[in-house]
Design a protein around this motif. Structure first.
Motif, PDB file in Angstrom:
ATOM      1  N   SER A  97       0.807  -1.242  -0.086  1.00 28.27           N
ATOM      2  CA  SER A  97       0.018  -0.036   0.045  1.00 28.27           C
ATOM      3  C   SER A  97       1.004   1.322   0.055  1.00 28.27           C
ATOM      4  CB  SER A  97      -1.044   0.010   1.288  1.00 28.27           C
ATOM      5  OG  SER A  97      -1.754  -1.074   1.107  1.00 28.27           O
ATOM      6  N   ALA A  98       1.967   1.309   0.812  1.00 25.96           N
ATOM      7  CA  ALA A  98       2.957   2.449   0.731  1.00 25.96           C
ATOM      8  C   ALA A  98       3.457   2.792  -0.563  1.00 25.96           C
ATOM      9  CB  ALA A  98       4.043   2.058   1.506  1.00 25.96           C
ATOM     10  N   CYS A  99       3.767   1.676  -1.321  1.00 24.42           N
ATOM     11  CA  CYS A  99       4.460   1.553  -2.626  1.00 24.42           C
ATOM     12  C   CYS A  99       3.419   2.470  -3.456  1.00 24.42           C
ATOM     13  CB  CYS A  99       4.971   0.433  -3.064  1.00 24.42           C
ATOM     14  SG  CYS A  99       6.175   0.060  -2.562  1.00 24.42           S
ATOM     15  N   GLU A 100       1.857   1.981  -3.577  1.00 25.39           N
ATOM     16  CA  GLU A 100       0.881   2.430  -4.409  1.00 25.39           C
ATOM     17  C   GLU A 100       0.695   3.955  -4.140  1.00 25.39           C
ATOM     18  OE1 GLU A 100      -0.714   0.959  -6.734  1.00 25.39           O
ATOM     19  OE2 GLU A 100       0.203  -1.226  -6.240  1.00 25.39           O
ATOM     20  N   ILE A 101       0.891   4.364  -3.105  1.00 29.71           N
ATOM     21  CA  ILE A 101       0.936   5.697  -2.600  1.00 29.71           C
ATOM     22  C   ILE A 101       1.969   6.550  -3.299  1.00 29.71           C
ATOM     23  CG2 ILE A 101       1.310   7.668  -0.916  1.00 29.71           C
ATOM     24  CD1 ILE A 101      -0.146   5.865   0.901  1.00 29.71           C
ATOM     25  N   PHE A 102       3.110   5.834  -3.184  1.00 28.39           N
ATOM     26  CA  PHE A 102       4.111   6.756  -4.118  1.00 28.39           C
ATOM     27  C   PHE A 102       3.886   6.628  -5.513  1.00 28.39           C
ATOM     28  CE2 PHE A 102       7.883   6.689  -6.838  1.00 28.39           C
ATOM     29  CZ  PHE A 102       8.791   7.782  -5.929  1.00 28.39           C
ATOM     30  N   TYR A 103       3.346   5.438  -6.154  1.00 32.48           N
ATOM     31  CA  TYR A 103       3.464   5.375  -7.547  1.00 32.48           C
ATOM     32  C   TYR A 103       2.078   6.318  -7.995  1.00 32.48           C
ATOM     33  CZ  TYR A 103       6.633   1.769  -7.364  1.00 32.48           C
ATOM     34  OH  TYR A 103       7.803   0.707  -7.195  1.00 32.48           O
ATOM     35  N   ALA A 104       1.055   6.382  -7.207  1.00 28.72           N
ATOM     36  CA  ALA A 104       0.002   7.306  -7.433  1.00 28.72           C
ATOM     37  C   ALA A 104       0.250   8.780  -7.699  1.00 28.72           C
ATOM     38  CB  ALA A 104      -1.217   7.018  -6.380  1.00 28.72           C
ATOM     39  N   ASN A 105       1.329   8.957  -7.085  1.00 26.73           N
ATOM     40  CA  ASN A 105       1.642  10.707  -7.141  1.00 26.73           C
ATOM     41  C   ASN A 105       3.208  10.790  -8.046  1.00 26.73           C
ATOM     42  OD1 ASN A 105       0.161  12.392  -4.883  1.00 26.73           O
ATOM     43  ND2 ASN A 105       0.858  10.260  -4.128  1.00 26.73           N
ATOM     44  N   HIS A 106       3.798   9.532  -8.508  1.00 33.39           N
ATOM     45  CA  HIS A 106       4.781   9.650  -9.488  1.00 33.39           C
ATOM     46  C   HIS A 106       4.638   8.664 -10.280  1.00 33.39           C
ATOM     47  CE1 HIS A 106       8.628   9.322 -10.987  1.00 33.39           C
ATOM     48  NE2 HIS A 106       9.063  10.378 -10.398  1.00 33.39           N
TER      49      HIS A 106
END
Length: 905
Positions: A349-358
């Motif tokens: 989930s933490a990685c998904e947050i990053f990829y959603a913004n980058h």
């Protein structure tokens, strides 16, 4: 007033909102059976149509129109389904006043539109004053309608009860069939990764009208969760337009401001209420969900009006028709509130947050590593991704920037930063009052970003215009040093601070336990397995840039060094006390690594380093990152030989015999140059042991005999006994069994029964192994049991392991596999903190399974042992495992071919 989201929607959004209100008023006019109400609604519809004209489609006019529409909705609720004679005289009077007021407003607005541009500029302030006066009139009428509506609904309830039609008012109709005046919540987050289970839990509580509080550090995602709940399908179906959201950090933390904001947001229409009394009828008239976001700004116990505000919030939590939601950094919330845990995000989930913004880099292990370093903290990940996207950094550049600048990277071009989030917590009244009154205030603290925090430009990091207006310099010029420095110490240590150690770590800090409790209340820290620690981004921000400049941290360092300096002897009580290192080894290692890096020549740090590794040797053998620093010391440094010796022992205990011997040979050279016979002999003893394990028996015997001669010259009886025990083990491995028995017996004769139990126990174990190899089972068992009684009395885990290991080998050689397996299991139970010993036990169990022809189990276990040895770098043991694996694989092949394998294990 229009909601925040509506204000930012542009002209089309304003017109759309008015269109909706006009449609609602038109429907209300068509369904009303009360002529005065129809007239009032006609006038209101005409007013909104005028405001809908592009000439007046401005925010201040639209706000006025929306307020008028809200009054009409209240009128509709009060008159729907009623006859004229069922409406109270006061309500009828208010309806007439509404008609007159709205008609007057429309006429005046039309006049304003006929002025030329110059006149409009000249009269701009008077126009605003007129709009404010009209708004007050409409709010007063709205208050009358709401009060009368509440009275009529209560009367309806009594009437229904007396006629047997059910006693309660139809809340479903009241709340869902109408559109409430007030502010709609902001839009939901685009995504709320990893929170589905928590959101479902909160939705369930809200459906039962249970008050709920989301508590945690700033930036963990509380606001996003709250908005996701407010826009959940089940919540929208249950509460309709009665879903409210108040940002408590957007207005001054005063009781009157809080009441006014509630009245405005929920649509009660009461202007400047002095308490909840005028709001209660409206609040009790409908089901509602109300979230107070960032409530720490009003609930801080040290705030100016905190008692009154808390009482009001507590009363809101007791309304049976209201679901009160709270998001806060502090734990001071009404006791009725359920407090579902806001868990750490999963790595995915933490990685998904990053990829959603980058979105321009694809997936990478680099990002997985970065989000782990950020403790899966949602805001920090978002800031990191935004910064990378704004600067067009690829992942390699991002990783380099993070390594170089850490938390300074967590600041976007539009001035959103982690610094602002943390400093808001540090600027809270509770935090400011943690310093004892007698303690002088000091300048801005020595943190990594003190220059940034001290600058006047830092005010731009505070996102709220209201906060900037209230305090142009939101970072305090005088910061409570004891509170901030205590946080710096917590931030310095990777594990945080062991809560049991507060008294000896901070003896000069008054009320220390209360202060650390307050840190947790403020969500600056949290408790984890007995430690008071903090999220990694907060730790990076607060950690001192120069540890030596922090007096409190230096004092903490000295106390740790004193604690390490105790002599470790298994026969002394202090030995058991030193087991504290098992839980704090990471902290101590970090402390040493930092201060060695600062001053590589400081003898007291290297002295502590030697003690630390001695603690690890006895209580938690493992690799240490201090190794390269030790080997990098000049050979002439006074601490190098002893530190090398302790480092070699660590390698030996985890099974890396080659490294152990290399370091011991280097140590022996240094000790011979120094001419220190005691340490020459000690190093020789350890060298002979490692040579035994490497199968170099002749070399080991020579070293043991040289060490024995030194101890004889010094008339050191204890070390002679220890050396004889080592020599006996070498002779045993070299199959000189009679010589081994004689040598071990000489060792026992040199030892007293009391005072040297550890060595005595080890020598009895050696004799047990000798008799086992000689085939004298009863003598072997007698020696093992003697050793077992001594080790059990002192609870020496390592010796208990090897005694049970030897007994397992004994019973296995006798074909008593059941008893042998029992001892293997007991050996495993004493290898909890020792991976190498665990590998040895698993390997022995594999050999037992092989001898029992349980071949698949044997293969599984030998693979597990091999994995452990390879991870530890135990090359010889790993090689033995591979040979055993080949034997097992051959046996499996023969078994599949229906041939009986001949086993030689």
């Amino acid at each position: 007033m229009a909601s925040t989201s509506q204000r930012h929607d542009g002209r089309d959004g304003l017109s759309s909102a008015l269109d909706t209100d006009i449609q609602v008023i038109t429907r209300a006019r068509d369904t009303s059976g009360i002529p005065p109400a129809q007239d009032a609604l006609d006038s209101a519809g005409a007013l909104l149509t005028t405001i809908r004209d592009p000439m007046f489609n401005k925010q201040e006019y639209v706000d006025l129109g929306r307020l008028c529409a809200g009054v009409c909705r209240a009128l509709d609720r009060g008159s729907k389904g009623r006859r004229l004679d069922e409406v109270s005289p006061l309500a009828l009077e208010a309806i007439g006043e509404l008609t007159t007021t709205v008609a007057t407003i429309q006429r005046e607005i039309v006049k304003l539109g006929k002025r030329n541009a110059a006149s409009q500029v000249l009269h701009a302030q008077s126009d605003k004053d007129n709009i404010a006066a009209w708004s007050r009139d409409l709010n007063r009428i709205l208050h009358i309608f709401n009060t009368e509506l509440s009275i009529m609904l209560v009367a309806d309830g009594h009437r229904n009860t007396s006629t047997g039609q059910g006693g309660a008012i139809d809340q479903h109709r009241t709340t869902r069939a109408s559109v409430s005046l007030g502010e709609s919540p902001p839009p939901p987050p685009r995504a709320c990764f990893g929170r589905d289970k928590l959101i479902e839990e909160i939705v369930g509580l809200a459906e039962n009208l249970e008050p709920v509080a989301l508590i945690g550090a700033g930036g963990i995602g509380k606001t996003s969760i709250a908005l996701a709940v407010l826009h959940h399908d089940r919540i929208m179906d249950r509460f309709g337009d009665n879903r409210r959201f108040i940002r408590c950090d957007r207005f001054p933390a005063s009781y009157l401001q809080f009441l006014a904001r509630i009245s405005q947001v929920v649509g009660a229409g009461v202007e400047n209420p002095e308490d909840l009394t005028p709001l209660r009828p409206f609040l009790a008239s409908r089901e509602m969900i109300l979230f107070l976001d960032n409530a720490e700004s009003i609930l801080d116990p040290q705030g100016r009006d905190s008692r009154e505000i808390y009482a009001a919030v507590e009363e809101l939590s007791r309304f049976k028709n209201i679901c009160l939601g709270i998001t806060s950094r502090i734990t001071t919330v009404p006791s009725y509130c359920k407090r579902p845990v806001v868990p750490t995000l999963s790595a995915e989930s933490a990685c998904e947050i990053f990829y959603a913004n980058h979105t321009n880099g694809g997936r990478s292990d680099i990002i997985g590593d970065l989000v782990r370093q950020l403790d899966f903290h949602a805001l920090s990940i978002t800031l990191l991704a935004t910064t990378a996207a704004e600067n067009v950094w690829d992942y390699d550049r991002l990783a380099k920037e993070w390594d170089a600048r850490r938390v300074q990277v967590l600041q976007t071009h539009h001035n959103e930063s982690l610094a602002a989030t943390i400093e808001l917590s540090l600027n809270s009244p509770t935090f400011r009052l943690l310093i004892p009154p007698s303690e002088p205030l000091q300048p801005v603290p020595r943190s990594k970003f003190h220059r940034l925090a001290a600058s006047s430009a830092f005010s731009k990091f505070i996102p709220s215009p209201i906060l900037r207006k209230l305090d142009p310099s939101p970072i305090p010029r005088e910061i409570p040093p004891s509170a901030r420095e205590l946080l710096e110490v917590v931030a310095f240590f990777p594990q945080g601070i062991d809560e049991k150690n507060l008294d000896w770590l901070f003896p000069t800090t008054p009320n220390r336990k209360d202060i650390f409790d307050k840190f947790c209340v403020l969500s600056l820290t949290h408790r984890n397995n007995g430690f008071i620690t903090m999220l990694a981004p907060i730790r990076d921000y607060l950690c001192p840039l120069d540890p030596e400049s922090s007096p409190l941290l230096c004092a903490t360092k000295d106390r740790y060094f004193t604690r390490l300096s105790v002599h470790l002897d298994p026969d002394e009580p202090s030995f058991r006390e030193a087991e504290w290192i098992k839980s704090e080894d990471v902290n101590v290692e970090h402390l040493l690594n930092v201060f060695i890096s600062i001053n590589p020549g400081a003898w007291e740090v290297w002295d502590a380093c030697q003690h630390f590794m001695n603690h690890l040797n006895w209580h938690k053998p493992r690799h240490t990152l201090l190794g390269p620093k030790i080997e990098g010391l000049p050979d002439g440094h006074q601490s190098k030989a002893r530190c090398l010796f302790e480092l070699s022992t660590l390698f030996g205990l985890i099974g890396n015999r080659a490294e152990e011997k290399r370091l011991l040979v280097h140590t022996l050279t240094l000790e011979r140059e120094k001419g220190d016979d005691v340490w020459v002999a000690r190093t020789l003893m350890f060298l002979c042991d490692v040579n035994r394990r490497l199968g170099l028996y002749k070399e080991g015997i020579q070293q043991a005999e040289e060490a024995l001669e030194i101890y004889k010259r010094r008339r050191d009886m204890f070390n002679q006994a220890e050396c004889l025990n080592q020599l006996a083990s070498l002779l045993l491995e070299d199959k000189q069994l009679d010589g081994a028995e004689n040598t071990a017996s000489r060792a026992i004769n040199l030892l007293p029964e009391k005072g040297q139990e550890f060595l005595l126990c080890g020598t009895h174990r050696t004799l047990g192994r000798i008799y086992c190899d000689k085939g004298e089972k009863e003598k072997a068992l007698d020696q093992f049991e003697t050793a077992l009684r001594i080790a059990s009395r002192f609870n020496w885990q390592s010796l208990l392991f090897w005694i049970h290991f030897g007994m397992a080998e004994l019973f296995s050689s006798e074909g008593e596999f059941g008893t042998a397996n029992t001892h293997v299991q007991q050996a495993k139970s004493h290898a909890v903190d020792d991976a190498y010993n665990l590998g040895c036990a698993i390997e022995l169990q594999a050999r037992l399974r092989l001898r029992q022809h349980r071949l698949e189990e044997a293969r599984s276990e030998v693979l597990a042992a091999l994995e452990i040895y390879e991870r530890l770098g135990a090359a010889k043991d790993a090689g033995d495992c591979r040979e055993l694996l080949q034997v097992i694989e051959q046996a499996i092949e023969l078994s599949r071919a229906n041939q009986i394998p001949v086993l030689n294990v």
